[in-house]
Design an enzyme around this catalytic site. Structure first.
Site, short mmCIF file in Angstrom:
data_model
loop_
_atom_site.label_atom_id
_atom_site.label_comp_id
_atom_site.label_asym_id
_atom_site.label_seq_id
_atom_site.Cartn_x
_atom_site.Cartn_y
_atom_site.Cartn_z
CG HIS A 30 35.43 45.56 51.91
ND1 HIS A 30 36.59 46.24 51.60
CD2 HIS A 30 35.37 45.54 53.27
CE1 HIS A 30 37.21 46.60 52.72
NE2 HIS A 30 36.49 46.17 53.75
CG ASP B 130 34.09 44.70 41.65
OD1 ASP B 130 34.14 44.43 42.87
OD2 ASP B 130 34.99 44.41 40.85
P1 ADQ Z 1 38.08 42.10 45.29
O1 ADQ Z 1 36.83 41.48 44.77
O2 ADQ Z 1 39.16 41.19 45.68
O3 ADQ Z 1 37.76 43.08 46.51
P2 ADQ Z 1 39.45 44.40 43.91
O4 ADQ Z 1 38.88 45.60 44.53
O5 ADQ Z 1 39.70 44.57 42.45
O6 ADQ Z 1 38.54 43.10 44.08
O7 ADQ Z 1 40.82 44.08 44.62
C1 ADQ Z 1 41.69 43.10 44.18
C2 ADQ Z 1 43.06 43.38 44.73
O8 ADQ Z 1 43.85 42.19 44.58
C3 ADQ Z 1 43.77 44.49 44.00
O9 ADQ Z 1 44.53 45.25 44.90
C4 ADQ Z 1 44.65 43.74 43.01
O10 ADQ Z 1 45.84 44.42 42.67
C5 ADQ Z 1 44.94 42.46 43.74
N1 ADQ Z 1 45.04 41.36 42.77
C6 ADQ Z 1 44.09 40.97 41.92
N2 ADQ Z 1 44.56 39.97 41.12
C7 ADQ Z 1 45.83 39.76 41.51
C8 ADQ Z 1 46.86 38.87 41.05
N3 ADQ Z 1 46.70 38.05 40.04
N4 ADQ Z 1 48.02 38.91 41.69
C9 ADQ Z 1 48.20 39.76 42.71
N5 ADQ Z 1 47.28 40.63 43.15
C10 ADQ Z 1 46.12 40.62 42.56
C11 ADQ Z 1 36.62 43.33 47.35
C12 ADQ Z 1 35.37 43.81 46.59
C13 ADQ Z 1 35.74 45.00 45.71
C14 ADQ Z 1 36.35 46.12 46.57
C15 ADQ Z 1 37.46 45.57 47.46
C16 ADQ Z 1 37.94 46.62 48.46
O11 ADQ Z 1 34.84 42.75 45.81
O12 ADQ Z 1 34.58 45.50 45.05
O13 ADQ Z 1 36.91 47.10 45.71
O14 ADQ Z 1 37.04 44.43 48.19
O15 ADQ Z 1 36.89 47.12 49.19
#
Ligand code: ADQ
Length: 465
Positions: A156, A365
């Site tokens: 990921h 990311d």
């Molecule tokens: P993350 O680093 O966690 O994921 P991201 O892909 O942006 O980053 O996912 C975050 C998820 O958590 C989103 O669905 C978002 O809506 C939710 N989220 C974030 N902040 C929140 C909050 N305050 N309250 C509730 N929900 C919140 C890791 C990798 C990424 C990759 C994903 C999936 O670091 O690069 O995209 O896995 O593979």
């Protein structure tokens, strides 16, 4: 139909909500809901003793099988090697990197424990899908225990270039472990190229030849690009179903018809939050017409609280937000609202729907699901604009976003200004381009393509290829 066994470090509990679960959990849950199956991993609890037998719970078409982790294991495997060695290397952020052999040993031990506890749950027809950098050695451990089911691995986070990878003293061992999988998946062509480059380097090429299964000259496993997607319709439905949450109503009330810029991230140094706050400050300095007219809300719930760097960034952001508000705020206007907490998904989608600009500027990311969710939650008739870091995997697909370099503070401020003043026609055009990509490659497509690759691996094994 074969059972799908998803394995990840952390399992999001069925009773809890996914408030701060992070992107990995969001993706796995969506894939499992679609297909049904078993989700195996750590339940988030630590014990002073040894890991016991898995706790089993059936909810709908998903069986949750979770284990506790020993306190030392948690400290060395999770906070240590996974998040202070691997995470910084994968994100090219060596300032946060540390390596300790004892932590790596514990990382290997925890992977052995995962394999031992998973083994009795497996059936001959199962296909196994392992997720993320915490569990790279899991397939080798399962193979050692005699498992010959197809096993896939999805990373990921970014796969770093070989020169960065070499910072890790154990990188050849990890590459060898990756080659015990039948399928290895990445978010972007860049990650795949970096992996191919690493395995084709002479010093490890020799090691890998023995593991090669498909006769390919350069690869030992079926490695491919599987960009993770989202459930577009569900994001839009959550944003617009008319059941506006109390939080959203209060947010709109206090906005007083000003333009909203929104950022939503886990509180992580890779998300570029300090640079982002500086860019918002620069916006108010370089484009003073926005003072009193634009509000920026940054939502960033705490994660990995046991690691010092995560506490440091929290303090730095509180200070920066305080300084900007101190300088620019007026009696009836606060430029930055920095909320250190999680919100439920419906509220987040409603916030996205209300925003004029989505600000997604990680300094590195793997993909970034927030960028995709922001677009999916927009009103097609009057969509907000996305300002997106070129260093996020999502930039490979969302080429119609306003793309910026997150380190270039003036450049990001210019990008925000461009998004704030973008004519409706251009916003619609860019939205149409992005939503088309999101629909074509949604969460079902991600899951289906990966599972199909695993089924092909099984067919290859059966035919002895
Ligand atoms: P993350 O680093 O966690 O994921 P991201 O892909 O942006 O980053 O996912 C975050 C998820 O958590 C989103 O669905 C978002 O809506 C939710 N989220 C974030 N902040 C929140 C909050 N305050 N309250 C509730 N929900 C919140 C890791 C990798 C990424 C990759 C994903 C999936 O670091 O690069 O995209 O896995 O593979």
């Amino acid at each position: 139909m074969s059972r799908l066994i998803a394995v990840s470090n952390r399992v999001a509990q069925p009773t809890g909500n996914l408030k701060s679960a992070g992107g990995l959990a969001i993706g796995i849950l969506a894939a499992l809901q679609d297909h049904g199956g078993v989700w195996f991993g750590w339940n988030g609890k630590t014990t002073s003793g040894e890991t016991g037998e898995p706790h089993i719970r059936q909810v709908g078409n998903i069986t949750y099988a979770t284990i506790d982790l020993n306190e030392t294991a948690f400290e060395k495997y999770y906070n240590g090697f996974s998040n202070t060695s691997l995470w910084p290397v994968c994100h090219y952020l060596l300032g946060y990197f540390r390596y300790d052999r004892r932590e790596y040993d514990e990382y290997r031990r925890v992977n052995t424990t995962f394999a031992r506890k998973l083994l009795p749950l497996l059936q001959p027809d199962d296909i196994i899908w392992v997720h993320d950098y915490h569990l790279i050695p899991l397939a080798s451990e399962l193979r050692r225990a005699g498992v010959d089911n197809p096993i896939g691995f999805f990373l990921h986070v970014p796969f770093p270039d070989i020169e960065m990878l070499r910072v890790l003293p154990v990188y050849t061992q990890l590459l060898r472990c990756l080659c015990a999988y039948d399928v290895v998946g990445f978010h972007t062509p860049r990650d795949l190229a970096a992996f191919n480059e690493a395995v084709s380097q002479e010093e490890i090429g020799g090691l890998l030849k023995a593991n090669r299964r498909n006769g390919d000259q350069t690869q030992c496993v079926d490695a491919d690009v599987f960009p993770i997607g989202i459930d577009v319709d569900s994001c839009y439905a959550l944003a617009t179903d008319g059941r506006q949450s109390d939080n959203t109503q209060r947010m709109i009330h206090h906005l007083h018809d000003r333009n909203l810029i929104i950022g939503v991230d886990r509180l992580d140094y890779s998300k570029g939050l300090e640079e982002r706050f500086c860019a918002v400050e620069r916006l108010f300095r370089s484009y003073p017409e926005n003072r009193g007219q634009v509000s920026f809300i940054q939502i960033a719930p705490k994660t990995r609280a046991g690691i010092r760097a995560y506490g440091d960034i929290r303090h730095a952001l509180e200070q920066k937000a305080g300084q900007i508000n101190g300088e620019f705020a007026d009696i009836d206007w606060v430029p930055i609202r920095y909320l250190n907490r999680a919100f439920d998904r419906a509220t987040l989608m409603e916030f996205f729907h209300e925003a004029k600009v989505g600000l997604v500027t990680p300094i590195r990311d793997g993909m970034n699901l927030v960028a995709k969710e922001f677009v999916a939650a927009q009103n097609p008739e009057d969509p907000g604009a996305l300002v997106l870091s070129r260093l996020a995997g999502a930039a490979h697909e969302l080429t119609d976003a306003v793309l910026v370099n997150p380190y270039d503070i003036d450049g990001v401020a210019d990008g925000i200004q461009r998004a704030l003043t973008m004519p409706l026609g251009e916003r619609r055009e860019r939205y149409a381009g992005m939503i088309e990509v999101l629909r074509r490659n949604d969460i079902t497509a991600w899951r289906t393509r990966f599972v199909d690759a695993l089924l092909r691996a099984r067919a290859r094994m059966a035919s002895g290829a």
